[in-house]
Every structure is written in structure tokens, then in C-alpha cells.
Write a protein that holds these residues in place. Sequence first.
Motif, PDB file in Angstrom:
ATOM      1  N   GLY A 147       7.615  -9.693 -10.237  1.00 13.47           N
ATOM      2  CA  GLY A 147       7.339  -9.296  -8.856  1.00 13.47           C
ATOM      3  C   GLY A 147       6.394  -8.134  -8.672  1.00 13.47           C
ATOM      4  N   VAL A 148       5.859  -7.566  -9.759  1.00 21.48           N
ATOM      5  CA  VAL A 148       4.909  -6.460  -9.622  1.00 21.48           C
ATOM      6  C   VAL A 148       3.618  -6.976  -8.988  1.00 21.48           C
ATOM      7  N   GLN A 149       3.133  -6.285  -7.972  1.00 15.14           N
ATOM      8  CA  GLN A 149       1.828  -6.590  -7.384  1.00 15.14           C
ATOM      9  C   GLN A 149       0.756  -5.885  -8.198  1.00 15.14           C
ATOM     10  N   ILE A 150      -0.199  -6.634  -8.720  1.00 19.42           N
ATOM     11  CA  ILE A 150      -1.239  -6.074  -9.573  1.00 19.42           C
ATOM     12  C   ILE A 150      -2.594  -6.267  -8.905  1.00 19.42           C
ATOM     13  N   PHE A 151      -3.355  -5.172  -8.851  1.00 19.59           N
ATOM     14  CA  PHE A 151      -4.685  -5.213  -8.244  1.00 19.59           C
ATOM     15  C   PHE A 151      -5.713  -4.692  -9.242  1.00 19.59           C
ATOM     16  N   GLU A 152      -6.806  -5.447  -9.411  1.00 22.07           N
ATOM     17  CA  GLU A 152      -7.898  -5.046 -10.289  1.00 22.07           C
ATOM     18  C   GLU A 152      -9.156  -4.768  -9.468  1.00 22.07           C
ATOM     19  N   GLN A 153     -10.163  -4.246 -10.164  1.00 23.82           N
ATOM     20  CA  GLN A 153     -11.451  -3.930  -9.537  1.00 23.82           C
ATOM     21  C   GLN A 153     -11.255  -3.132  -8.251  1.00 23.82           C
ATOM     22  N   SER A 154     -10.349  -2.162  -8.320  1.00 25.35           N
ATOM     23  CA  SER A 154      -9.969  -1.379  -7.141  1.00 25.35           C
ATOM     24  C   SER A 154      -9.930   0.109  -7.485  1.00 25.35           C
ATOM     25  N   PRO A 155     -11.087   0.739  -7.701  1.00 28.50           N
ATOM     26  CA  PRO A 155     -11.104   2.164  -8.020  1.00 28.50           C
ATOM     27  C   PRO A 155     -10.478   3.002  -6.915  1.00 28.50           C
ATOM     28  N   VAL A 156      -9.678   3.965  -7.305  1.00 29.62           N
ATOM     29  CA  VAL A 156      -9.039   4.855  -6.334  1.00 29.62           C
ATOM     30  C   VAL A 156     -10.064   5.861  -5.827  1.00 29.62           C
ATOM     31  N   THR A 157     -10.134   6.015  -4.536  1.00 30.10           N
ATOM     32  CA  THR A 157     -11.061   6.968  -3.926  1.00 30.10           C
ATOM     33  C   THR A 157     -10.377   8.251  -3.489  1.00 30.10           C
ATOM     34  N   GLU A 158      -9.064   8.174  -3.249  1.00 26.85           N
ATOM     35  CA  GLU A 158      -8.341   9.372  -2.806  1.00 26.85           C
ATOM     36  C   GLU A 158      -6.858   9.202  -3.087  1.00 26.85           C
ATOM     37  N   VAL A 159      -6.247  10.300  -3.563  1.00 24.40           N
ATOM     38  CA  VAL A 159      -4.802  10.339  -3.760  1.00 24.40           C
ATOM     39  C   VAL A 159      -4.242  11.457  -2.893  1.00 24.40           C
ATOM     40  N   ILE A 160      -3.333  11.100  -2.004  1.00 21.21           N
ATOM     41  CA  ILE A 160      -2.689  12.089  -1.129  1.00 21.21           C
ATOM     42  C   ILE A 160      -1.222  12.156  -1.538  1.00 21.21           C
ATOM     43  N   LYS A 161      -0.862  13.239  -2.216  1.00 25.20           N
ATOM     44  CA  LYS A 161       0.515  13.388  -2.683  1.00 25.20           C
ATOM     45  C   LYS A 161       1.377  13.907  -1.544  1.00 25.20           C
ATOM     46  N   GLY A 162       2.562  13.366  -1.437  1.00 27.93           N
ATOM     47  CA  GLY A 162       3.471  13.794  -0.376  1.00 27.93           C
ATOM     48  C   GLY A 162       4.675  12.888  -0.316  1.00 27.93           C
ATOM     49  N   PHE A 163       5.321  12.903   0.809  1.00 22.94           N
ATOM     50  CA  PHE A 163       6.503  12.051   1.028  1.00 22.94           C
ATOM     51  C   PHE A 163       6.247  11.198   2.266  1.00 22.94           C
ATOM     52  N   PRO A 164       5.668  10.018   2.140  1.00 21.80           N
ATOM     53  CA  PRO A 164       5.346   9.320   0.892  1.00 21.80           C
ATOM     54  C   PRO A 164       3.972   9.704   0.347  1.00 21.80           C
ATOM     55  N   ASN A 165       3.634   9.147  -0.816  1.00 19.83           N
ATOM     56  CA  ASN A 165       2.303   9.277  -1.400  1.00 19.83           C
ATOM     57  C   ASN A 165       1.394   8.189  -0.830  1.00 19.83           C
ATOM     58  N   VAL A 166       0.116   8.499  -0.737  1.00 18.61           N
ATOM     59  CA  VAL A 166      -0.857   7.522  -0.247  1.00 18.61           C
ATOM     60  C   VAL A 166      -2.005   7.433  -1.254  1.00 18.61           C
ATOM     61  N   VAL A 167      -2.295   6.229  -1.688  1.00 14.47           N
ATOM     62  CA  VAL A 167      -3.387   5.978  -2.634  1.00 14.47           C
ATOM     63  C   VAL A 167      -4.402   5.087  -1.929  1.00 14.47           C
ATOM     64  N   LYS A 168      -5.644   5.564  -1.845  1.00 12.70           N
ATOM     65  CA  LYS A 168      -6.669   4.846  -1.093  1.00 12.70           C
ATOM     66  C   LYS A 168      -7.766   4.306  -2.015  1.00 12.70           C
ATOM     67  N   THR A 169      -8.290   3.138  -1.647  1.00 15.90           N
ATOM     68  CA  THR A 169      -9.492   2.585  -2.259  1.00 15.90           C
ATOM     69  C   THR A 169     -10.494   2.329  -1.142  1.00 15.90           C
ATOM     70  N   GLU A 170     -11.654   1.819  -1.492  1.00 18.48           N
ATOM     71  CA  GLU A 170     -12.662   1.561  -0.463  1.00 18.48           C
ATOM     72  C   GLU A 170     -12.208   0.492   0.523  1.00 18.48           C
ATOM     73  N   SER A 171     -11.331  -0.407   0.082  1.00 22.00           N
ATOM     74  CA  SER A 171     -10.971  -1.525   0.959  1.00 22.00           C
ATOM     75  C   SER A 171      -9.474  -1.685   1.193  1.00 22.00           C
ATOM     76  N   GLY A 172      -8.666  -0.735   0.721  1.00 22.79           N
ATOM     77  CA  GLY A 172      -7.230  -0.874   0.909  1.00 22.79           C
ATOM     78  C   GLY A 172      -6.490   0.432   0.718  1.00 22.79           C
ATOM     79  N   GLN A 173      -5.181   0.337   0.809  1.00 21.51           N
ATOM     80  CA  GLN A 173      -4.343   1.534   0.725  1.00 21.51           C
ATOM     81  C   GLN A 173      -2.934   1.147   0.303  1.00 21.51           C
ATOM     82  N   ILE A 174      -2.337   1.981  -0.549  1.00 22.36           N
ATOM     83  CA  ILE A 174      -0.946   1.789  -0.959  1.00 22.36           C
ATOM     84  C   ILE A 174      -0.156   3.021  -0.572  1.00 22.36           C
ATOM     85  N   THR A 175       0.926   2.810   0.151  1.00 23.95           N
ATOM     86  CA  THR A 175       1.858   3.877   0.499  1.00 23.95           C
ATOM     87  C   THR A 175       3.126   3.680  -0.311  1.00 23.95           C
TER      88      THR A 175
END
Length: 431
Positions: free
Chosen positions: A206-234
Amino acid sequence: MLNPKTHSTEHPDSYYFASAKYPNRYPQLTEHIKTDVCVIGGGFSGVNTALELAERGYKVALIEAYRIGWGASGRNGGQLIRGIGHGLDQFKNSIGQEGIDAINQMGFEAVEIAKARVKKYDIQCDLKMGYCDLANKPAHLKDFKEDKAWLDEINYPYETRLLSKDEMHEVVGSDNYIGGLIDMGSGHVHPLNLVTGEADAALKLGVQIFEQSPVTEVIKGFPNVVKTESGQITADLLVICGNAYVAGLDNTLEGQVLPAGSYVLATEPLSEEMWRKVLPQDMAVCDQRVDLDYYRLSADKRLLFGGLCTYSGRDPKSIQSKLGPHITKVFPYLEGIKIDYEWGGMIGIGANRLPQIGRLAPNVYYAQAYSGHGVNATHMAAKLIAESIHQESNRIEVFEKVKHMRFPGGRRFRSPMLAMGMLYHRMMDLF
């Protein structure tokens, strides 16, 4: 322009890629998703952390800038060797003898984790046990004798044997070594098939795996936010496993790990007569010099020969012209052997050679700086992180007690400064 033999957005044209058994392609991150844990990095550390957590029921998303196993995890020499860190006595003031004993035990456990994973998920990665350390001078033999005595004292469950100079041809067809130490509890593996096989297992859990997705910004906090040019993971929890490619993800981690180049050649397949002369027992081997050579046979009996570790931050123009002479120095009778593949990449080096595993914040974990011994240590790091997140153990704390030096000089000058330091150690090695 990126050298395609060392850096591009795809896997290099290596023997590993040519013999890949898990050619999965994963999508690029193009949406905003929420999950329990976000793991940055698709190498052994990241993939195994995702797998460990998925086995424990967590919802995990893994994000990779290029391809799964693109970095050192898919390019290394494939040696699965017991042990974590170098010269653990240097950390006694920080972790005590109890901590040293714990890390020593983890050094054995790490190999068992990898072996168990291969068996559990039936990963086709040419795992074979059998390894030999090679002595270049008497001081190495002294170290081997001490290591053997310690292994005997703690009842190490696998065969070990000291070899004299006259016995070396039982293991390696070269006159360059004065002795060795066989360890049947260590071995070798096809690393790209191992890491991509583990990713395949994680995907099925069940792990979601994404390739060719360089991280552009990491915002540490509660929650954490990881951004790429075309998406975002919270995500509630974040695990950073960039290792040699951590630059831009976190300033603290970037300052404590230095990318160093490491390179491998793969010959044409050897005849049975020749491979039995080169490595009669099909063991992985490694010498003990600062500028070390390490080599083994592939499943189709090519000689996979690695070394040429560079600290300048620059790749050689021709890996074969630089590393090829090492082969003929060890095996003069292989002069003129055809080289079918040459490749390389960056490994992560820490100043004290102990893997860096810990937390930047209560909900932000990291693992990096395996200093050339990552195939086993990455599996242990992943387990420690998962145990901590799932509140199964606090074993991660023994690594957190060790302070890691920040390489001076900033991003531009770290590599040249370390290169000068390593030149000194190489000169001392010669004398």
C-alpha cells in the motif's frame, strides 16, 4: 552537462540496470495528498523505512527525485558485510561500552534483516553468502586476528577463517595479498534488484511511490509539508533519506555529509576456467587500503570491480581508463579483458564514519552517511526509525548521542578540503 555514466535523470547504463528484474516505473507526483508518513529518498534507507512502516500498518508515501535505486543503493559494489561504523571505541565517551556493544550487535542484525527481507518477499537479487577481507600489510593481519578472536569469543554463528599468504589462492587468484579473513556471515547481492524488489514489496503493502519528483521545499511542522513543482505531500511524520543527495533538503544534514564518488567496472562474462582462477569460491572481497579495491563475481560470472573513491566532487572523464589499471594490477593475466559496463555515482561520507540516524524534531527523522558500507546499515537504520515511530524501542538513541562534525567550507569548498585530507591518508597508507 551530466555524465550519463554517473549522473542523469535515469539509471546509468550499468550491469545492474541491464540485468534488472524489477523494471517498475512509478508515477510523478501531480496532486496534493495527505498521509501518515512521507519518506524522501528512494534508496535502501527510504524504501526499507517505507516497507517497515507499511508492515506496521502506517499509510506511507515515498518520493524520489529520479528513479528508485537511482543513487548509491543501485550503483554500489553489492557487498553485504557485517558491521556498522568504523573504530567504535572513539565514541565510548558518548555512548559507553553498552552503546558500543549495541552497535556491534546491530552490525550482525543488519545483515540478517536484509537476508530475511529477501526470503520473505522472494526478491530475486542473486544473494550469496561468503566474503573475505584481504590484507595488504602485516598491520591488517594483526587486525584480522583480533577480529577473529572477538568473533570466536562472542560465539559468532558463522564460519570464519584466517588465511596465510600461502592459502590466499583458495579465495583470490592474485599474489597481491599477504593474508585474509573469511566470513561466511557476510556476502554479496545485486543491489539494484534488491532495492527495487523491496520497493515492489512496499507497493504491494500500500505504499504510494512517486518518481521523477524532485523536492522543491520542505516545511517542517505539525504536519510536515513536502512540495514539488507539480504536487504536495502533507504528513504527520517525515523521514529524510537523501544521503549524498540531501543538498537543499535540510542545512544541518547537508553540512554533515559529503558526497564522494565511487565507481565500478563490469567485465565481459569470464569462462569457467578464468572465473575459478580469479575468485574460486565466488566470494566478495575487499582490501584494506585507504584507496581500496573491492570486487566480486556477478551471477553470470563477470568480474565486478569497484574502487577509485574520489573526494573532489568531480567524476573521472573515463572510469575505465582510471579504474581499469587497478584490475590488471591485481590480476595481470586479465590484461586486455573487455569491459562491458562502467558506471559510478556518489556515496555519503560522514566525518567520523558512523551512520547518522536520528531526529531533527519529534516528528522528523533522518538517516544518512553510511561511508561506503550502506547495504546492511541502511536496513538497520530503517528498522530503528520504524521502531521509534511505532514506539517499539528507543534503540535509535544510541546513534543520537553521537555528535557529528559539520564539514567546513560550505557547499563549494567541502569537497576540495576533504580531498586534501584523504590525500594525506593515502600517502600514509603507502608508507
